[in-house]
Design an enzyme around this catalytic site. Structure first.
Site, mmCIF file in Angstrom:
data_model
loop_
_atom_site.group_PDB
_atom_site.id
_atom_site.type_symbol
_atom_site.label_atom_id
_atom_site.label_comp_id
_atom_site.label_asym_id
_atom_site.label_seq_id
_atom_site.Cartn_x
_atom_site.Cartn_y
_atom_site.Cartn_z
ATOM 1 N N ILE A 71 0.826 -1.214 0.000
ATOM 2 C CA ILE A 71 0.000 0.000 0.000
ATOM 3 C C ILE A 71 0.855 1.258 0.000
ATOM 4 O O ILE A 71 0.325 2.359 -0.054
ATOM 5 C CB ILE A 71 -0.972 0.037 1.195
ATOM 6 C CG1 ILE A 71 -0.226 0.097 2.538
ATOM 7 C CG2 ILE A 71 -1.894 -1.154 1.175
ATOM 8 C CD1 ILE A 71 -1.143 0.359 3.712
ATOM 9 N N GLY B 9 4.575 1.117 -1.237
ATOM 10 C CA GLY B 9 5.901 0.929 -1.819
ATOM 11 C C GLY B 9 6.697 -0.202 -1.206
ATOM 12 O O GLY B 9 7.918 -0.277 -1.382
ATOM 13 N N GLY C 100 4.423 5.381 7.487
ATOM 14 C CA GLY C 100 3.145 5.591 6.828
ATOM 15 C C GLY C 100 2.138 6.396 7.619
ATOM 16 O O GLY C 100 1.187 6.926 7.041
ATOM 17 N N GLU C 101 2.280 6.475 8.912
ATOM 18 C CA GLU C 101 1.201 7.033 9.716
ATOM 19 C C GLU C 101 1.478 8.407 10.299
ATOM 20 O O GLU C 101 0.597 9.246 10.399
ATOM 21 C CB GLU C 101 0.892 6.053 10.865
ATOM 22 C CG GLU C 101 0.422 4.707 10.364
ATOM 23 C CD GLU C 101 0.264 3.729 11.503
ATOM 24 O OE1 GLU C 101 1.285 3.209 11.972
ATOM 25 O OE2 GLU C 101 -0.863 3.507 11.933
ATOM 26 N N GLY D 268 8.635 2.744 10.902
ATOM 27 C CA GLY D 268 7.483 2.928 10.033
ATOM 28 C C GLY D 268 7.323 4.385 9.680
ATOM 29 O O GLY D 268 7.608 5.268 10.489
ATOM 30 N N THR E 250 7.342 -2.550 5.899
ATOM 31 C CA THR E 250 8.777 -2.457 5.604
ATOM 32 C C THR E 250 9.595 -2.834 6.838
ATOM 33 O O THR E 250 10.673 -3.428 6.721
ATOM 34 C CB THR E 250 9.137 -1.040 5.121
ATOM 35 O OG1 THR E 250 8.366 -0.769 3.938
ATOM 36 C CG2 THR E 250 10.610 -0.921 4.791
#
Lengths: 81, 740
Positions: free
Chosen positions: B474, B476, B700-701, B698, B518
């Site tokens: 979602i 990469g 993403g968030e 991480g 990742t």
């Protein structure tokens, strides 16, 4: 002995205690001992399926080994987006 | 721009190769769930409740069942009644109402027919008799004395009580002596805030095709953030064995947390089982907005104490989240987010309250943006009251390794200070504020999670490799997996094919959430590669005729004294004769996800006549640990920021008094488009996470946490009036200006 740290919402199940020293070579053994001391607390700790052990968060840590001087912080289920 | 701590020199990690999935997406070959079609396929459609809360007295499907093209009809009566306490009971009820409809848009029945039009016509012909019940639409209504129950099933989690309640969770946090700290404070700022329900706004609506065969086995093709969760939730909701269900992941057109749960698959499975045909269901945009999880609305009161020299000595407050129609951990997770500042004295309570609105869902860092909007706004006011630079105030109080997190434990190595310094030293922050504009600063924290992942690495006979994982890509992650494998194996990243496999072709992998793919799946890939390298060295020793201990792995080749280097392709070519295929699988439950911080800076102008806020310039700094593919990291930072700008300025669910959403389209639910945004400048800060082999955190968030406060702080400095209600849409800004 390892130390179990309880977040504020869990303390009501442990007579208000925030840090409890309990025997245990794993997180699961600590939970068993905590439940013996405070009946019902074990179920709450099992519902909370994560624990921070020495600064690292682990999901479902029941069988995670803990050192005799470890600090274990019980955390309710964590999620993300 | 990247600011990096000392780290090893990598050949592939940190480079920006063309993404492996890029070609298919550019030319339109990528296959999303709605692109799947099968011979004999039927189309599903729903009948949804027009009422915000109503008891279902009777459902008559007789007329619908004989309409043209109709092959199957299902209602709540076709689903097993999972016991209260079953973790997926709420999931099942949310996707098909049983005794009661809990919000406008709640599915009451579903039809499969030869065409979508026939299915929709038949669904409309189903007759339902309702008894209307009181509708609960806000936190205040939900928590009022004597409030009607939004969902009588609900029990307050972790309370030990079995009494029905509108409270999902109540989470107090306390340390130190807050009362004494406020008494001794030089400055105290207290404010109340509210934020609206907002949607994740993914472009691709939910979609699936399910084919249940005569043997009862179900093939599912679905768009999701985790096909193993689609499998487990579908199995749980239907009370089926997990082994009956195979889920094949489709490409995903955005999720942002909204596709971590299911809405369609069990319904399609029952329709397929009844009809004996594959059934495809694709939501409309209207259905997505009315019936899939928005992020909770919130209401809060925050009071912060400080000394004259800028030490934040105490925080006291309450934050409530409107979590929708079933229990949800939003309130609890929100409590995890107050972890950016030392605050020696802290007394907070976080509450999740049920409402007759769609079941809420994660949105990037769930619950943290609402908390950060309130807390970072108050901190900005303290900086103004003390006439301090807002970054210096934050630097004075920022957590570092060893300081306490919300849950009580110490932070591991974190990069908050480095992010603050990155913005402080940026060209943007050092530049003059444009004429007529104002500048705002805001910060955000998210803890990230690890959890279970699996990876299989196959070496092919020509020395190429296939990296197979179970993490839907979602953001990469395929390119990141290939880069880490390239680094480990020492081969070109484009000689590696990263694949996201179905639930029968790779080991169990938790859903892609919590910025974990990742980090955790990458760790599984690294572990598999390292085991593979040991096997390659052993095979090379056989080929070279040396002892196994005499072989080293250097830049993609086996090296032994007095021998020519033996490249990986030379070993794979002789795999058959040296022991067979070269393949390794690694699985793990990853601990030690590294917390991530971000600091944002923006310049805005406010139009006094229209109330429109224009964002002139925006810069974000975020700690990525190590950026495996920096372009993807920047994309996450920019994407989170863009969504946060929408949350700040325009996006909101508008309900009427009965709980009907009045703006269920992208025409009326206003997400920002490119022309609304400046180029979002990025500064990747790299403070490696010691718990990951490459230092990954991480990413993403966290990017969605700071924008609302960042913009509110800029708007408040521009107008001289504090904006405390989101979105800061033109009517609200004009009203605030009028009160000035």
């Amino acid at each position: 002995m390892p130390r179990a740290h309880l977040m504020t919402p869990l303390r009501r199940f442990a007579d208000g205690e925030s840090v409890i020293e309990v025997e245990g070579a794993t997180v699961g053994e600590m939970i068993v001992e905590l439940d013996r001391l405070f009946p019902g607390l074990g179920e709450m700790l099992t519902m909370g399926s994560s624990a921070a052990v020495d600064g690292l968060i682990h999901a479902e840590p029941e069988f995670l080994a803990v050192e005799p001087d470890a600090d274990v912080y019980f955390v309710a289920p964590l999620t993300g987006g | 721009m990247t600011i990096t701590e000392d780290r090893p020199a990598y050949k592939w990690v940190g480079t920006r190769p063309i993404r492996h999935d890029g070609y298919d997406k550019v030319v339109g070959k990528a296959r999303f769930a709605a692109d799947r079609n099968f011979p004999g396929q039927l189309h599903g459609a729903f009948l949804r409740s027009p009422h915000g809360h109503a008891r279902i007295l009777a459902i008559d499907t007789a007329a619908a069942e004989v309409m043209p093209g109709v092959k199957a009809v299902v209602t709540g009566a076709d689903f097993p009644d999972l016991p209260v306490g079953n973790p997926e009971r709420d999931t099942g009820i949310n996707l098909m109402a049983r005794d009661a409809a809990l919000y406008v848009g709640h599915v009451v029945a579903a039809v499969a027919a030869s065409t979508r039009a026939e299915a929709e016509a038949a669904a409309a012909a189903i007759e339902v008799r309702y008894e209307l019940l009181p509708v609960v639409l806000s936190i205040d209504e939900s928590m009022a004395d004597g409030a009607p129950l939004a969902n009588p099933d609900n029990r307050t989690a972790f309370s030990g009580s079995d009494d029905p309640s509108n409270l999902a969770t109540v989470t107090p946090l306390e340390r130190g002596d807050v009362d004494a700290a406020f008494e001794a404070a030089d400055v105290v700022v207290e404010r109340e805030f509210d934020t609206a329900w907002v949607h994740q706004g993914y472009i691709e609506p939910h979609a699936c095709v399910v084919d249940v065969g005569p043997d009862g086995r179900a093939d599912v093709w679905a768009s999701s953030q985790g096909h193993f969760r689609v499998r487990s939730q579908t199995a749980a909701v239907l009370d089926w064995d997990t082994a009956r269900i195979k889920v094949t992941p489709a490409e995903i057109g955005g999720g942002f947390g909204g596709k971590t749960t299911i809405y369609l698959e069990p319904v399609a499975a029952l329709l397929s089982e009844k009809s004996g045909r594959p059934v495809k269901i694709v939501m409309t945009r209207d259905e997505v907005l009315r019936a899939t999880g928005p992020a909770p609305a919130s209401k809060s009161r925050i009071r912060i104490a400080a000394t004259n020299d800028g030490e934040l000595t105490a925080i006291d407050g309450w934050i409530g989240y409107a979590v929708g129609c079933t229990n949800d951990m939003a309130g609890f997770v929100g409590a995890m987010s107050v972890a950016s500042y030392k605050f020696p004295n802290l007394k907070m309570e976080f509450v999740g309250a049920l409402t007759n609105t769609p079941r809420s869902a994660a949105y990037r860092a769930p619950s943290a943006p609402q908390a950060a909007f309130a807390i970072e706004s108050v901190i900005d006011e303290i900086a103004q009251a003390l006439d301090m630079d807002p970054i210096e105030l934050r630097l004075k109080n920022a957590v570092v390794e060893g300081d306490l997190t919300s849950m009580g434990g110490p932070h591991p190595r974190v990069g908050f200070v480095e992010c603050l310094e990155a913005i402080r030293d940026s060209e943007h922050y050092r530049s003059s504020v444009p004429e007529g504009a104002a500048r705002g600063i805001g910060t955000g924290f998210w803890f990230n999670i690890g959890e279970q992942s699996s990876a299989t690495v196959n070496l092919n006979e020509d020395g190429t490799a296939t990296v197979i994982t179970g993490s839907p890509d979602i953001g990469g992650s395929r390119a990141s997996m290939a880069l880490m494998a390239a680094e480990e194996l020492g081969i070109d990243v484009h000689r590696i094919t990263p694949v996201v496999a179905d639930t029968e072709s790779v080991g169990f992998t938790d859903v892609t959430e919590g910025s974990r793919a990742t980090f955790a799946t990458g760790m599984a890939v690294v572990n598999a590669c390292r085991e593979l390298v040991e096997e390659l060295k052993a095979r090379a020793a056989t080929i070279l005729g040396v002892g196994a201990d005499a072989v080293e792995w250097v830049d993609g080749a086996a090296v032994a004294a007095d021998k020519d280097p033996l490249p990986l392709a030379g070993i794979t070519a002789k795999a058959k004769g040296t022991g067979g295929p070269l393949t390794v699988t690694a699985s793990l439950n990853a601990g030690g996800a590294g917390p991530s911080f971000a600091v944002h800076c923006c310049d805005v102008v406010v139009d006094d006549e229209t109330g429109r806020v224009e964002v002139l310039r925006y810069t974000t700094a975020q700690d990525a640990g190590t950026a495996i593919h920096p372009s993807y990291v920047e994309g996450q930072m920019q994407g989170g920021t863009a969504q946060g700008i929408g949350w700040a300025l325009n996006e909101e669910y508008v309900y009427d008094d009965d709980g009907t959403m009045l703006n269920a389209s992208f025409l009326d639910y206003r997400v920002p488009v490119a022309s609304d945004l400046p180029m979002i400048e990025t500064i990747i800060v790299e403070v490696p996470n010691p718990a990951h082999p490459y230092g990954v955190r991480g990413v993403g968030e966290t990017g969605i946490v700071p924008p609302m406060a960042t913009i509110a702080n800029a708007v408040s400095r521009a107008t001289g009036v504090r904006l405390s209600s989101l979105p800061m849409s033109p009517p609200k800004v004009l009203a605030a200006l009028d009160e000035r």
